[in-house]
Design a protein around this motif. Structure first.
Motif, PDB file in Angstrom:
ATOM      1  N   LEU A 178      55.467  23.516   3.989  1.00 39.22           N
ATOM      2  CA  LEU A 178      54.931  24.223   2.829  1.00 39.22           C
ATOM      3  C   LEU A 178      53.423  24.024   2.712  1.00 39.22           C
ATOM      4  O   LEU A 178      52.917  22.962   3.053  1.00 39.22           O
ATOM      5  N   SER A 179      52.726  25.049   2.238  1.00 43.70           N
ATOM      6  CA  SER A 179      51.312  24.802   1.948  1.00 43.70           C
ATOM      7  C   SER A 179      51.264  24.008   0.649  1.00 43.70           C
ATOM      8  O   SER A 179      51.776  24.454  -0.379  1.00 43.70           O
ATOM      9  N   HIS A 180      50.665  22.830   0.731  1.00 45.91           N
ATOM     10  CA  HIS A 180      50.709  21.950  -0.432  1.00 45.91           C
ATOM     11  C   HIS A 180      49.509  21.026  -0.440  1.00 45.91           C
ATOM     12  O   HIS A 180      48.756  20.948   0.529  1.00 45.91           O
ATOM     13  N   ARG A 181      49.348  20.327  -1.529  1.00 45.77           N
ATOM     14  CA  ARG A 181      48.327  19.299  -1.636  1.00 45.77           C
ATOM     15  C   ARG A 181      48.953  18.129  -2.377  1.00 45.77           C
ATOM     16  O   ARG A 181      49.616  18.326  -3.395  1.00 45.77           O
ATOM     17  N   GLU A 182      48.782  16.935  -1.824  1.00 46.07           N
ATOM     18  CA  GLU A 182      49.375  15.776  -2.470  1.00 46.07           C
ATOM     19  C   GLU A 182      48.248  14.829  -2.852  1.00 46.07           C
ATOM     20  O   GLU A 182      47.432  14.455  -2.015  1.00 46.07           O
ATOM     21  N   ARG A 183      48.180  14.474  -4.130  1.00 50.09           N
ATOM     22  CA  ARG A 183      47.127  13.559  -4.566  1.00 50.09           C
ATOM     23  C   ARG A 183      47.748  12.355  -5.254  1.00 50.09           C
ATOM     24  O   ARG A 183      48.737  12.500  -5.967  1.00 50.09           O
ATOM     25  N   HIS A 184      47.178  11.206  -4.992  1.00 46.98           N
ATOM     26  CA  HIS A 184      47.719   9.976  -5.575  1.00 46.98           C
ATOM     27  C   HIS A 184      46.723   9.387  -6.560  1.00 46.98           C
ATOM     28  O   HIS A 184      45.522   9.359  -6.292  1.00 46.98           O
ATOM     29  N   PHE A 185      47.242   8.897  -7.682  1.00 48.73           N
ATOM     30  CA  PHE A 185      46.386   8.287  -8.697  1.00 48.73           C
ATOM     31  C   PHE A 185      46.906   6.894  -8.992  1.00 48.73           C
ATOM     32  O   PHE A 185      48.099   6.702  -9.213  1.00 48.73           O
ATOM     33  N   SER A 186      45.987   5.937  -8.998  1.00 46.75           N
ATOM     34  CA  SER A 186      46.424   4.545  -9.116  1.00 46.75           C
ATOM     35  C   SER A 186      46.590   4.119 -10.560  1.00 46.75           C
ATOM     36  O   SER A 186      47.100   3.046 -10.833  1.00 46.75           O
ATOM     37  N   SER A 187      46.141   4.928 -11.494  1.00 50.35           N
ATOM     38  CA  SER A 187      46.386   4.584 -12.893  1.00 50.35           C
ATOM     39  C   SER A 187      46.517   5.867 -13.693  1.00 50.35           C
ATOM     40  O   SER A 187      46.061   6.934 -13.269  1.00 50.35           O
ATOM     41  N   ALA A 188      47.132   5.726 -14.864  1.00 54.06           N
ATOM     42  CA  ALA A 188      47.326   6.911 -15.704  1.00 54.06           C
ATOM     43  C   ALA A 188      45.982   7.488 -16.120  1.00 54.06           C
ATOM     44  O   ALA A 188      45.810   8.696 -16.213  1.00 54.06           O
ATOM     45  N   LEU A 189      45.023   6.596 -16.335  1.00 54.10           N
ATOM     46  CA  LEU A 189      43.702   7.053 -16.753  1.00 54.10           C
ATOM     47  C   LEU A 189      43.043   7.910 -15.670  1.00 54.10           C
ATOM     48  O   LEU A 189      42.359   8.891 -15.956  1.00 54.10           O
ATOM     49  N   ALA A 190      43.295   7.522 -14.418  1.00 54.56           N
ATOM     50  CA  ALA A 190      42.699   8.278 -13.311  1.00 54.56           C
ATOM     51  C   ALA A 190      43.195   9.720 -13.312  1.00 54.56           C
ATOM     52  O   ALA A 190      42.502  10.620 -12.832  1.00 54.56           O
ATOM     53  N   LEU A 191      44.390   9.932 -13.856  1.00 57.44           N
ATOM     54  CA  LEU A 191      44.929  11.294 -13.917  1.00 57.44           C
ATOM     55  C   LEU A 191      44.009  12.227 -14.702  1.00 57.44           C
ATOM     56  O   LEU A 191      43.963  13.427 -14.424  1.00 57.44           O
ATOM     57  N   THR A 192      43.301  11.674 -15.684  1.00 56.49           N
ATOM     58  CA  THR A 192      42.432  12.530 -16.492  1.00 56.49           C
ATOM     59  C   THR A 192      41.303  13.130 -15.659  1.00 56.49           C
ATOM     60  O   THR A 192      40.622  14.038 -16.106  1.00 56.49           O
ATOM     61  N   GLY A 193      41.109  12.610 -14.459  1.00 55.90           N
ATOM     62  CA  GLY A 193      40.101  13.200 -13.578  1.00 55.90           C
ATOM     63  C   GLY A 193      40.713  14.139 -12.559  1.00 55.90           C
ATOM     64  O   GLY A 193      40.090  14.456 -11.557  1.00 55.90           O
ATOM     65  N   ALA A 194      41.955  14.559 -12.796  1.00 58.36           N
ATOM     66  CA  ALA A 194      42.628  15.379 -11.787  1.00 58.36           C
ATOM     67  C   ALA A 194      42.096  16.804 -11.746  1.00 58.36           C
ATOM     68  O   ALA A 194      42.050  17.429 -10.697  1.00 58.36           O
ATOM     69  N   PHE A 195      41.706  17.317 -12.910  1.00 55.53           N
ATOM     70  CA  PHE A 195      41.280  18.720 -12.956  1.00 55.53           C
ATOM     71  C   PHE A 195      39.865  18.826 -13.499  1.00 55.53           C
ATOM     72  O   PHE A 195      39.565  18.286 -14.564  1.00 55.53           O
ATOM     73  N   PRO A 196      38.993  19.527 -12.789  1.00 52.40           N
ATOM     74  CA  PRO A 196      37.640  19.718 -13.320  1.00 52.40           C
ATOM     75  C   PRO A 196      37.691  20.582 -14.577  1.00 52.40           C
ATOM     76  O   PRO A 196      38.642  21.340 -14.781  1.00 52.40           O
ATOM     77  N   ALA A 197      36.676  20.427 -15.408  1.00 56.20           N
ATOM     78  CA  ALA A 197      36.661  21.145 -16.680  1.00 56.20           C
ATOM     79  C   ALA A 197      36.615  22.654 -16.474  1.00 56.20           C
ATOM     80  O   ALA A 197      37.175  23.404 -17.250  1.00 56.20           O
ATOM     81  N   HIS A 198      35.943  23.079 -15.414  1.00 50.25           N
ATOM     82  CA  HIS A 198      35.892  24.507 -15.120  1.00 50.25           C
ATOM     83  C   HIS A 198      36.190  24.712 -13.661  1.00 50.25           C
ATOM     84  O   HIS A 198      35.758  23.931 -12.828  1.00 50.25           O
ATOM     85  N   GLU A 199      36.882  25.759 -13.391  1.00 50.74           N
ATOM     86  CA  GLU A 199      37.104  26.099 -12.005  1.00 50.74           C
ATOM     87  C   GLU A 199      36.128  27.224 -11.715  1.00 50.74           C
ATOM     88  O   GLU A 199      36.212  28.281 -12.339  1.00 50.74           O
ATOM     89  N   VAL A 200      35.182  26.979 -10.849  1.00 44.74           N
ATOM     90  CA  VAL A 200      34.181  28.003 -10.595  1.00 44.74           C
ATOM     91  C   VAL A 200      34.526  28.715  -9.305  1.00 44.74           C
ATOM     92  O   VAL A 200      34.683  28.096  -8.255  1.00 44.74           O
TER      93      VAL A 200
END
Lengths: 658, 674
Positions: free
Chosen positions: B203-225
């Motif tokens: 499957l075309s996919h992307r897998e990202r790992h985050f070491s803390s719940a707080l790090a998840l808040t950086g998963a998506f940029p505020a704007h997608e340009v």
């Protein structure tokens, strides 16, 4: 005006005054006009062909005036508020700003004022013949004393905001007069001079000496000038502008080479744009000063003047209530987010809350940690490891320890700087350069001090502050299939080899962006200068500016080129054409395939005629035709086809003269 | 990222084993919704258009069950148990306020989280999507700690893998790898990870790992340009060769340029006036309550020209030339501009380290070959490969539009990656006018020179505060969210849910990104303390400098004897020696200077007794004792001194002392035993 924060990237919508207001500078050129200065200047440094042209055929006096002219032009571009004067001493004729009081042997070529078109013209017109006709040379020890007196007088009698003063002395005379009469008693003249120097020193004036000696010849400071400089050196420690710095002779005396770079390096006095505390950890804070060493010099925006009187006007803006037309106070305005077009409701947030969200208010720098910037050992392989090429959001800032603010800063800074250089690391810090700024992350890169061959400083020791982007600032167009396509074309070995040949043939060994003038800026000021002097600006083709951004290499050997040059050009052309052939690039500018819209089909004349547009237009029944039919007719007449149906009909009627 | 409209199913795990992390995961989801709600194209306003991406918010692990697959299976077979604990909170639609409200009031559920069933429901939602043309994506946020239902013969796994691939659905997996959870639920997680791997195989996919719940808040940029070219044209080398001979231009190829790094602006707030009563209500009803800016002109120098307003029709434009103001008409602008033709030219090449990093100006752009021209793509790839091999960078001259100003750029090659095309990164270079050649004093000044011990302290600091590199790098710009921007949208979201909500005092994300965390870096706290001791600042620095001027750290004993021999005041000399000893011992690494220190203490004591200056030594001993107690790494120094039975100076040794010998003894035994 020269050094302020480049606000363009911050985009803050509320204004706060900058804490560091740029100060004004006054420069006085003291140029010796004694007979020795009238001799032709010998400035034939090796490998300095360009510069040689600049001063060839000039006397020392003219060369000094030319330097003044260059600095003046530079000031007009970069710091128009600064003031300049040019004073010739050892002059036979005297002239000063005020008619009443002449100073012995001092000829004021350019009074102390903001430079403009008039002063530029005056310096441009200055020549040896002008000098001999109007001024004349003499040699009198008293002239130098008068010159310092006059300089002091000019600087102290100026009104206006706080300013720093700089005297630039150009001379060939090692010993204007004896310091001692007999034994150790200072001579009368020296005591007189000391009096003027003391006033200058107390006012924090910087004096720079430019000995006008050929490269090989020595200029002996010992008998006289060293004492003058030594006397003035007290000023920096006695509370001059830049504080921590103890002036050294190296900062007071400039070699002949400086004469060539003088335009570039000496036009700006060092001005800090901020001073902050750098907190390393609990109980350890040092002070650093910030300097903006790289900043795009732009054409300033046009000013508003009254067309009637020609004086400058400024706009007072106020926020107006739409219904009452009243100007509003700050507390009468509500601030909200999610403007129209967003699918969220308005959210009201006060400016105070916005400030809290941004985290502003805490000025300073905090150390967060260190990262490697160099891979490989011994510094042979320099590759940015944690600092990528695209980690770049605004121009860098230079930092230097501020010993005056916090004693002990320099020692700590130097120790860190030393270790970072040795280990190839950069520091990562949080920075808010002023109270009103949103904190951001930066990388600190240590910079080693380097020197030119003659021992003067080429790069200062300190650190560069690189503003790092956040995730939200970095985009990835190179991965977007819509943008770059899904297919990757791997180059063959021969194609890469052709590229390598091209790279080797198009080497730029001496490229230095710091020596390239900005043609757009230069042209702007060239035209302005003409207009200010009431002249018609010269055409671009006749301008002396040229375009230094174009490639410096030739595509064909010029006339009279020797065999070596011809072979060089041929090799280069072969490399260029070789790469072109290897990659299958065509001669013509490649056409973009499949862009925008497909070309319209050729118009079928019969079909157009069958529409009977003319008849329908006369009968006013054009509306019965479809949009496509209308467009077909318009296209057959070579008219534009855009717009709504009503517009198309109006266009047709217009064409038919109906 | 596609320029087309995208349909996304956002799958959020709210099951019991995700409970500690639900709030952070919801915040990340909020970022995603905001991004989708305001997705826009860049860079020119003319191109600006809204992309109506649709998002379906699907929660799994909930107490309740409410989804289309469950309803369907319940209706068809009467089977109740399938697709349980999955709630379709919001159907596919452009995200709006209600999504944000849901996320900001999200509670953990008590149901079992089965990510495979959730994926199946998500796929079903996307299959029903009407327009086949738009891109489809599933975003899965979970810690994978609840074991998916046993799946005989991996039937559901292979069905999912095939189904997703067949539908052309992109799977975006965000895995939360919190060490405690991973340890506790190791078996379940391993099983689930294998299942994910099996589904993603083709499957075309992307897998990202985050070491803390707080790090998840950086998963998506505020704007997608969106990637939009702001220059699309030729890159040429050379001009015309020789027209007479019939050879046309040298050559050029097509390239496109787009932004790479550019400061995302903090959005400006809108303004409205409160003069009209009920403005908030009026605004809600769509009444324009805007605050336009009014403008009036006055003379800059009002003292000279009077305070009257200058009528707007009288106002003209002028440029400043030094002291002169040069009025100009609109048609004179052409004269002032430097005429240029649009285009990009290759000037030449230079070694990759020839241009210092700090000269790069402002933002960074990307140049790629135009995908429409195959020859251009090959040429770009070959050039990039050649430059990499030769360790070279290029200088380009680029004029993005006719009559815009020419600028020089440094082009750095970046080879093709797994998903990226070979490209050049463009950094603008300064002109002569843009550089300030300030000079600064050298660092060789004697009084500024750090001692060996100080350099060691700095080295220990640099080594211990390393933020890592490679995969372990902290504060990597590509993964570090802008705290101000994310906080703004988070706070706005909270106000969408509750307009009266006060701001949160502290923002976790801001503290995470902008504050130092020496406690997480082994040895950093000790190194910082040692550095603070080694580098006295302000008054302490001045005092130590005075002492150092007399007694250096290279040979304190020698300097001390010399001072005495020169007939200096013994009190000052002893004081300076005491200061030097403290600096030597506490400013050095570990126990490296203890031996020398102990000898100097002996010398100091002797000197104090001889000069009848007991207080200097007694005070010194107190200071040393205190410092040794505070600093673990120096605690041994006190032991060294105790071993030598070094005591305070009492009356019997020096007459000036206030201490009885018994008192000195008592202090010694008390401190030595401690």
């Amino acid at each position: 005006m020269a050094d302020v924060w480049d606000e363009s990237v911050w985009g803050d919508d509320f204004e706060e005054p900058e804490e560091y207001e740029p100060s004004k500078e006054r420069i006085v050129f003291l140029i010796d006009a004694s007979p020795a200065m009238l001799e032709p200047c010998e400035v034939d440094e090796e490998g300095k062909e360009e510069e040689e042209k600049d001063f060839a055929g000039l006397s020392w006096l003219e060369a000094a005036a030319k330097v003044a002219l260059h600095i003046m032009k530079q000031k007009i571009i970069s710091a128009a508020g600064d003031e300049m004067a040019v004073l010739l001493y050892n002059a036979a004729a005297a002239k000063s700003a005020e008619v009443a009081s002449d100073f012995e042997g001092c000829y004021l070529l350019q009074p102390l004022e903001q430079p403009g078109a008039e002063s530029v013209r005056q310096l441009e017109d200055f020549s040896l013949s002008f000098f001999e006709k109007n001024v004349g040379s003499k040699e009198d020890a008293q002239c130098l004393i008068s010159a310092f007196w006059m300089a002091r007088h000019m600087c102290s009698s100026m009104k206006g905001p706080k300013a720093t003063h700089r005297l630039l002395v150009f001379t060939r005379t090692e010993l204007p007069f004896q310091r001692y009469d007999k034994g150790h008693d200072p001579s009368h003249r020296w005591r007189q001079l000391e009096g003027h120097l003391r006033t200058l020193r107390d006012a924090g004036t910087l004096v720079e000496l430019y000995p006008m000696a050929p490269p090989a010849a020595a200029f002996d400071l010992q008998p006289f000038w060293r004492s003058v400089l030594l006397f003035l050196r007290g000023q920096a420690t006695a509370g001059g502008g830049e504080g921590e710095e103890v002036a050294e002779e190296a900062q007071q005396v400039f070699r002949l080479r400086d004469l060539f770079t003088v335009v570039r390096s000496k036009a700006h006095k060092r001005r800090a744009v901020g001073s902050i505390l750098w907190r390393l950890g609990k109980g350890l804070e040092l002070a650093v000063k910030l300097y903006q060493m790289v900043q795009r010099q732009r054409i300033p925006p046009a000013l508003k003047i009254s067309g009637r009187t020609g004086h400058e006007v400024k706009a007072a803006t106020a926020q107006i209530d739409k219904y009452t037309g009243e100007a509003l106070e700050k507390d009468q305005i509500l601030h909200y987010y999610f403007k129209k077009g967003n699918r969220y409701p308005k959210v009201y947030i006060t400016p105070e809350e916005t400030r809290q969200i941004k985290g502003v208010g805490q000025r300073g720098m905090t150390l967060l940690g260190f990262k490697p910037i160099r891979r490989g050992s011994g510094g042979c392989v320099v590759r940015w490891c944690c600092l990528k090429e695209h980690h770049q959001t605004r121009n860098s800032t230079f930092i230097y320890p501020d010993e005056k603010e916090v004693a002990g800063s320099a020692t700590c800074f130097i120790a860190l700087w030393d270790v970072m250089r040795e280990t190839g690391t950069m520091a990562v810090c949080r920075v808010a350069p002023t109270k009103a700024r949103t904190p951001t992350l930066v990388a600190l890169l240590p910079q080693e001090e380097t020197q030119y061959d003659d021992g003067s400083q080429a790069t200062p020791p300190g650190m560069h502050l690189i503003y790092l982007p956040f995730m939200d600032d970095i985009r990835h167009p190179e991965t977007s299939a819509d943008f770059v396509g899904a297919v990757r074309h791997a180059p063959s070995e021969s194609q890469v080899a052709a590229a390598e040949v091209l790279i080797l043939e198009l080497q730029l060994p001496a490229f230095d962006c710091g020596s390239v003038l900005n043609p757009a800026l230069q042209r702007h000021y060239e035209v302005l200068e003409s207009l200010a002097q009431g002249m018609e600006p010269c055409l671009v083709e006749d301008s002396s500016i040229g375009d230094p951004t174009l490639p410096g290499w030739e595509e064909e050997a010029g006339e009279g080129a020797d065999d070596e040059e011809v072979a060089e050009v041929a090799a280069r052309m072969q490399a260029i054409l070789g790469f072109k052939e290897a990659c299958g690039l065509t001669d013509d500018e490649p056409k973009k395939a499949g862009t925008k819209r497909a070309a319209a089909a050729p118009v079928d004349a019969d079909a157009v005629a069958a529409l009977g547009v003319e008849a329908k237009a006369a009968a006013g029944t054009l509306k019965s035709l479809t949009l496509d039919q209308l467009k077909m007719w318009l296209r057959s007449r070579g008219l534009t086809v855009g717009g709504k149906k009503d517009e198309l009909i109006a266009r047709i009627q217009n064409k038919l003269g109906a | 990222m596609s320029n087309k409209r995208e349909s996304v199913v956002f799958l959020l795990d709210v099951g019991p084993r995700m409970h500690p992390h639900v709030a952070h995961a919801a915040r990340a989801a909020g970022d995603f919704m905001t991004q989708k709600a305001s997705r826009r194209a860049r860079p020119t306003p003319a191109m600006l258009h809204k992309v109506k991406d649709e998002v379906c918010l699907l929660l799994f692990g909930t107490s309740k069950t409410d989804n289309r697959e469950h309803t369907k299976s319940a209706m068809e077979e009467g089977g109740e148990g399938e697709y349980a604990h999955i709630v379709e909170a919001h159907d596919l639609a452009p995200p709006e306020a209600s999504y944000i409200k849901t996320l900001h009031t999200l509670q953990g559920g008590q149901g079992r989280s089965d990510f495979k069933e959730a994926l199946a429901v998500a796929a079903a939602v996307l299959v029903q999507e009407r327009e086949a043309a738009s891109a489809k994506r599933i975003v899965l946020v979970t810690n994978l700690c609840s074991r998916a239902q046993d799946d005989p013969d991996d039937a559901l796994t292979s069905c999912l893998a095939e189904g997703l691939q067949h539908q052309g659905i992109f799977l975006d997996v965000l895995l939360l790898d919190v060490p405690e959870d991973d340890e506790r639920y190791e078996q379940d997680k391993t099983y689930n990870l294998n299942q994910v791997a099996a589904i993603c195989q083709e499957l075309s996919h992307r897998e990202r790992h985050f070491s803390s719940a707080l790090a998840l808040t950086g998963a998506f940029p505020a704007h997608e340009v969106l990637a939009r070219a702001y220059y699309s044209g030729v890159l040429s080398i050379g001009t015309k060769l020789n027209i007479k001979a019939g050879t046309a231009g040298l050559y050029s190829w097509l390239v496109k340029t787009a932004g790479k790094a550019d400061k995302e602006k903090f959005p400006a707030a809108g303004r409205e006036s409160t003069v009209v009563e009920g403005v908030v209500e009026a605004a809600l009803e769509g009444v324009d309550t805007g605050v336009p800016r009014g403008r009036e002109y006055y003379y800059v120098d009002q003292e000279e020209h009077g305070p009257e307003e200058v009528p707007e029709q009288e106002v003209a434009s002028a440029y400043r030339y030094g002291i002169n103001l040069v009025p100009f008409e609109a048609d004179q602008r052409r004269d002032l501009a430097f005429p240029t033709e649009r285009g990009m030219k290759l000037i030449g090449f230079l070694p990759e380290d020839a241009i210092p990093r700090h000269l790069y100006m402002a933002k960074c752009d990307v140049v790629v070959a135009d995908k429409a021209s195959q020859a251009s793509c090959v040429a770009m790839a070959a050039l990039v490969a050649g430059m990499r091999r030769q360790r070279q960078k290029a200088i380009l001259r680029w004029v993005a539009k006719a009559y815009s100003r020419p600028e020089l750029f440094l082009a750095s090659p970046v080879p093709a990656g797994a998903t990226s095309a070979p490209h050049l990164l463009l950094n603008a270079l300064p002109f002569m006018e843009d550089l300030r050649d300030y000079r600064f004093p050298s660092f060789t000044k004697k009084s500024w020179e750090p001692s060996e011990a100080q350099v060691e302290a700095a080295a220990a600091l640099v080594a211990s505060m390393s933020l890592g590199q490679g995969d372990l790098e902290q504060l990597l710009p590509e993964r570090t969210p802008d705290p101000a921007l994310h906080r703004l949208y988070f706070e706005c979201g909270r106000r969408v849910a509750d307009p009266e909500a006060p701001l949160q005092e502290e923002d976790e994300l801001a503290s995470e990104v902008l504050l130092p965390h020496p406690d997480r870096l082994p040895g950093a706290e000790a190194a910082l303390e040692a550095a603070a001791a080694a580098f006295p600042t302000d008054q302490a620095a001045k005092a130590s400098r005075r002492a150092a001027a007399k007694i250096g750290l290279q040979d304190p004993a020698g300097d001390f004897r010399k001072l005495l021999a020169e007939g200096g005041d013994p009190h000052d000399a002893l004081d300076a020696l005491a200061t030097a000893v403290v600096h030597l011992v506490f400013g050095s690494m570990g126990s490296s200077k203890f031996q020398q220190g102990v000898q100097l203490v002996d010398l100091l004591r002797e000197g104090c007794v001889d000069a009848n200056e007991p207080s200097v030594f007694n005070d010194f001993l107190e200071v040393v004792e205190k410092k040794c107690k505070q600093d673990e790494t120096k605690a041994d120094f006190w032991k060294w001194l105790s071993r030598r039975e070094i005591k305070k100076i009492a009356k019997d040794e020096a007459g000036a002392s206030q201490l009885e010998p018994s008192q000195a003894e008592e202090w010694y035994t008390q401190k030595a035993q401690a």
